[in-house]
Design a protein around this motif. Structure first.
Motif, mmCIF file in Angstrom:
data_model
loop_
_atom_site.group_PDB
_atom_site.id
_atom_site.type_symbol
_atom_site.label_atom_id
_atom_site.label_comp_id
_atom_site.label_asym_id
_atom_site.label_seq_id
_atom_site.Cartn_x
_atom_site.Cartn_y
_atom_site.Cartn_z
ATOM 1 N N ILE A 43 17.698 49.014 -106.970
ATOM 2 C CA ILE A 43 17.269 49.518 -105.667
ATOM 3 C C ILE A 43 16.445 48.431 -104.991
ATOM 4 C CG2 ILE A 43 15.935 51.302 -104.488
ATOM 5 C CD1 ILE A 43 18.154 52.522 -106.103
ATOM 6 N N TRP A 82 4.230 52.686 -113.707
ATOM 7 C CA TRP A 82 5.272 51.738 -113.315
ATOM 8 C C TRP A 82 4.783 50.330 -113.634
ATOM 9 C CZ3 TRP A 82 9.891 53.565 -111.538
ATOM 10 C CH2 TRP A 82 9.926 54.903 -111.134
ATOM 11 N N ASP A 128 22.034 55.815 -95.702
ATOM 12 C CA ASP A 128 21.059 56.547 -94.909
ATOM 13 C C ASP A 128 21.768 57.761 -94.339
ATOM 14 O OD1 ASP A 128 19.332 57.538 -92.967
ATOM 15 O OD2 ASP A 128 18.359 55.591 -92.846
ATOM 16 N N THR A 129 21.309 58.937 -94.734
ATOM 17 C CA THR A 129 22.047 60.149 -94.405
ATOM 18 C C THR A 129 21.662 60.712 -93.052
ATOM 19 O OG1 THR A 129 20.347 61.428 -95.471
ATOM 20 C CG2 THR A 129 22.237 60.812 -96.813
ATOM 21 N N MET A 187 9.666 47.315 -111.919
ATOM 22 C CA MET A 187 9.807 46.838 -110.543
ATOM 23 C C MET A 187 9.428 45.373 -110.469
ATOM 24 S SD MET A 187 7.651 49.606 -108.335
ATOM 25 C CE MET A 187 8.126 51.333 -108.270
ATOM 26 N N GLU A 219 13.928 47.782 -101.750
ATOM 27 C CA GLU A 219 13.173 48.286 -100.609
ATOM 28 C C GLU A 219 12.515 47.085 -99.941
ATOM 29 O OE1 GLU A 219 13.861 52.018 -99.792
ATOM 30 O OE2 GLU A 219 11.905 51.389 -99.054
ATOM 31 N N ILE A 258 11.361 60.332 -96.740
ATOM 32 C CA ILE A 258 10.629 59.748 -97.866
ATOM 33 C C ILE A 258 9.412 58.972 -97.359
ATOM 34 C CG2 ILE A 258 10.820 58.304 -99.938
ATOM 35 C CD1 ILE A 258 12.634 60.921 -99.740
ATOM 36 N N LYS A 283 5.762 53.161 -103.212
ATOM 37 C CA LYS A 283 5.991 54.584 -103.477
ATOM 38 C C LYS A 283 7.432 54.965 -103.143
ATOM 39 C CE LYS A 283 1.201 55.247 -102.381
ATOM 40 N NZ LYS A 283 0.269 55.667 -101.321
ATOM 41 N N ARG A 284 7.946 54.436 -102.024
ATOM 42 C CA ARG A 284 9.357 54.702 -101.697
ATOM 43 C C ARG A 284 10.252 54.165 -102.805
ATOM 44 N NH1 ARG A 284 8.050 52.392 -96.615
ATOM 45 N NH2 ARG A 284 9.317 50.602 -97.200
ATOM 46 N N LEU A 285 9.907 52.983 -103.300
ATOM 47 C CA LEU A 285 10.722 52.373 -104.357
ATOM 48 C C LEU A 285 10.714 53.236 -105.621
ATOM 49 C CD1 LEU A 285 12.454 49.955 -105.229
ATOM 50 C CD2 LEU A 285 10.353 48.774 -105.887
ATOM 51 N N ALA A 286 9.533 53.746 -105.988
ATOM 52 C CA ALA A 286 9.436 54.630 -107.160
ATOM 53 C C ALA A 286 10.366 55.825 -106.981
ATOM 54 C CB ALA A 286 7.985 55.090 -107.345
ATOM 55 N N PHE A 287 10.323 56.420 -105.789
ATOM 56 C CA PHE A 287 11.183 57.584 -105.522
ATOM 57 C C PHE A 287 12.657 57.232 -105.687
ATOM 58 C CE2 PHE A 287 13.874 60.036 -102.670
ATOM 59 C CZ PHE A 287 13.602 61.330 -103.088
ATOM 60 N N TYR A 288 13.066 56.101 -105.111
ATOM 61 C CA TYR A 288 14.497 55.763 -105.139
ATOM 62 C C TYR A 288 14.964 55.287 -106.517
ATOM 63 C CZ TYR A 288 14.983 56.600 -100.160
ATOM 64 O OH TYR A 288 15.028 57.201 -98.939
ATOM 65 N N ILE A 289 14.062 54.730 -107.307
ATOM 66 C CA ILE A 289 14.457 54.401 -108.683
ATOM 67 C C ILE A 289 14.747 55.699 -109.453
ATOM 68 C CG2 ILE A 289 13.635 53.466 -110.894
ATOM 69 C CD1 ILE A 289 12.170 51.287 -109.332
ATOM 70 N N LEU A 290 13.935 56.722 -109.187
ATOM 71 C CA LEU A 290 14.143 58.005 -109.866
ATOM 72 C C LEU A 290 15.317 58.787 -109.278
ATOM 73 C CD1 LEU A 290 10.449 59.181 -110.304
ATOM 74 C CD2 LEU A 290 11.977 58.225 -112.043
ATOM 75 N N ASN A 291 15.667 58.493 -108.017
ATOM 76 C CA ASN A 291 16.730 59.231 -107.328
ATOM 77 C C ASN A 291 17.726 58.251 -106.704
ATOM 78 O OD1 ASN A 291 15.464 62.145 -107.277
ATOM 79 N ND2 ASN A 291 13.837 60.760 -106.606
ATOM 80 N N PRO A 292 18.382 57.435 -107.551
ATOM 81 C CA PRO A 292 19.212 56.362 -106.999
ATOM 82 C C PRO A 292 20.373 56.865 -106.133
ATOM 83 C CG PRO A 292 19.490 56.532 -109.381
ATOM 84 C CD PRO A 292 18.328 57.396 -109.017
ATOM 85 N N HIS A 293 20.867 58.070 -106.414
ATOM 86 C CA HIS A 293 21.997 58.587 -105.629
ATOM 87 C C HIS A 293 21.584 58.858 -104.178
ATOM 88 C CE1 HIS A 293 19.635 61.900 -107.119
ATOM 89 N NE2 HIS A 293 20.170 62.671 -106.219
ATOM 90 N N LEU A 294 20.293 58.917 -103.890
ATOM 91 C CA LEU A 294 19.839 59.176 -102.514
ATOM 92 C C LEU A 294 19.683 57.905 -101.698
ATOM 93 C CD1 LEU A 294 17.169 61.941 -103.061
ATOM 94 C CD2 LEU A 294 19.461 62.169 -102.090
ATOM 95 N N SER A 295 19.803 56.749 -102.355
ATOM 96 C CA SER A 295 19.449 55.520 -101.650
ATOM 97 C C SER A 295 20.650 54.774 -101.095
ATOM 98 C CB SER A 295 18.707 54.577 -102.587
ATOM 99 O OG SER A 295 19.616 53.997 -103.483
ATOM 100 N N LEU A 339 7.478 61.979 -105.722
ATOM 101 C CA LEU A 339 7.577 60.541 -105.472
ATOM 102 C C LEU A 339 7.575 59.720 -106.770
ATOM 103 C CD1 LEU A 339 5.221 60.336 -102.374
ATOM 104 C CD2 LEU A 339 7.674 59.827 -102.376
#
Lengths: 231, 231
Positions: A200, A82, B226-227, A146, A202, A9, B211-223, A76
């Motif tokens: 979330i 936002w 750390d995979t 946010m 960050e 990401i 931008k990372r935060l925007a992504f993780y808000i939209l994809n919370p299951h990914l956050s 993204l």
């Protein structure tokens, strides 16, 4: 879509920035090799990072700059608006409020909050600074996506709690401290309390950046390639 | 010591911060499970991250907080003094100069530089702001280990070049732009020019954090986890 490394990401954000630079120079095509060189990673890494989200190029033809840029903006979540509040309007918070570039990405400051009576009521970039205690009420009438936390480290946990209580789903923490979700004991087990379940966090912590830099100056051979994919 | 993921280094910084918090609360022992919970990763990840650098705990006994802290300070190079210059003394640069906490880690500001005639000669935190053109001369008499770049994005590449020309080995870039080392053509090949060979660039970019935060808000299951280790 599961199992995407956080480093991927971060790199998507870097690729996006490179694409914007290419577009500004009227370059219309690029390749994984070109993106890799500019981002300081391998072409394999670029292809792997992009492959998590779909097929964006044509084999042997590379990528069309505006199309790949648009797709990364979509991935993204930067193709939507936002709404952001800043908590903490000291030097750092004011630097953030006035920093150019945020509005390019549809990030829109809608409210400013602090606890310092000298700041409350002042205008920063056209917005009044309100007391943090008004945050919850504020979110009843204004959508807030946010919160940016720019408070001193010892205030960060409380301020984060105010954001969570107000239903804000994303926190960008600038304080050099680890934000902990509140936990409750339920049937003998510690559980994350409800207001934190969808939040979330960050971190943007320049003290952490300084420490990483110290490490890599002492261990320069470790910094040339992100070795993640070799694990 | 090769093949250490950059994310491991970021997590070491987080573990260090947690250990400092425990020490402040007079907690003398911890475990990989405890560190993991506080850092939001798995215990396996904690043990794996630490294992790159040695054996710090005793099986079944966990870690002694002050010893693990001291070892992480050593690994990260924070048991020595780092001399820092700041380039760019606008709002962000001044917020950095005045930010509490840097001096806790033996980071020491030794010089401030800008190009704005209104700033040059002013004192910030007891240091005069000098013109960037004086940087090279300055490094002849003062040891400079790191430069913090807090200039507008369009000035960042030139300012980074000034730091590289002055022999500064580490750059912490706060501008939302990718710093490129200068390249020269030699025998038909593009090569990194000499002044950049030993330079490490780390980025602290809050637009990237947004931008990372925007992504993780939209994809919370990914956050949640750390995979990285599953690759």
């Amino acid at each position: 879509m599961t199992g995407i490394p956080t480093a991927t990401i971060s790199r998507l954000v870097t690729y996006l920035r490179i694409l914007e630079g290419l577009e500004a120079q009227d370059v219309s095509r690029t390749s994984s090799g070109d993106l890799a060189e500019r981002a300081g990673v391998t072409a394999f890494q670029v292809r792997k990072d992009l492959a998590y989200f779909g097929r964006f190029g044509t084999r042997g033809m590379g990528y069309t700059v505006p199309i790949l840029k648009r797709e990364l903006l979509r991935v993204l979540g930067l193709n939507q608006t936002w709404n952001v509040v800043i908590v903490g309007l000291g030097r750092l918070g004011q630097a953030i409020a006035n920093y150019p570039g945020a509005s390019d990405y549809q990030f829109q400051y809608v409210g400013l909050f602090d606890v310092n009576p000298e700041l409350i009521g002042q205008n920063v970039r056209g917005l009044p600074v309100r007391h943090v205690d008004e945050l919850r009420e504020f979110t009843r009438t204004t959508r807030v996506d946010m919160g940016f936390l720019a408070v001193p480290p010892e205030r960060a946990q409380d301020a984060a709690q105010s954001l969570a209580d107000a239903g804000v789903r994303g926190i960008l923490n600038f304080a050099p401290t680890v934000i902990q979700p509140r936990t409750l004991e339920r049937s003998g087990q510690q559980e994350i309390s409800d207001e934190w379940r969808a939040v979330i966090v960050e971190n943007v912590d320049f003290l952490a950046g300084m420490k990483r830099l110290a490490f890599y100056i002492l261990n320069p051979h470790l910094s040339t390639v992100d070795t993640e994919e070799t694990e």
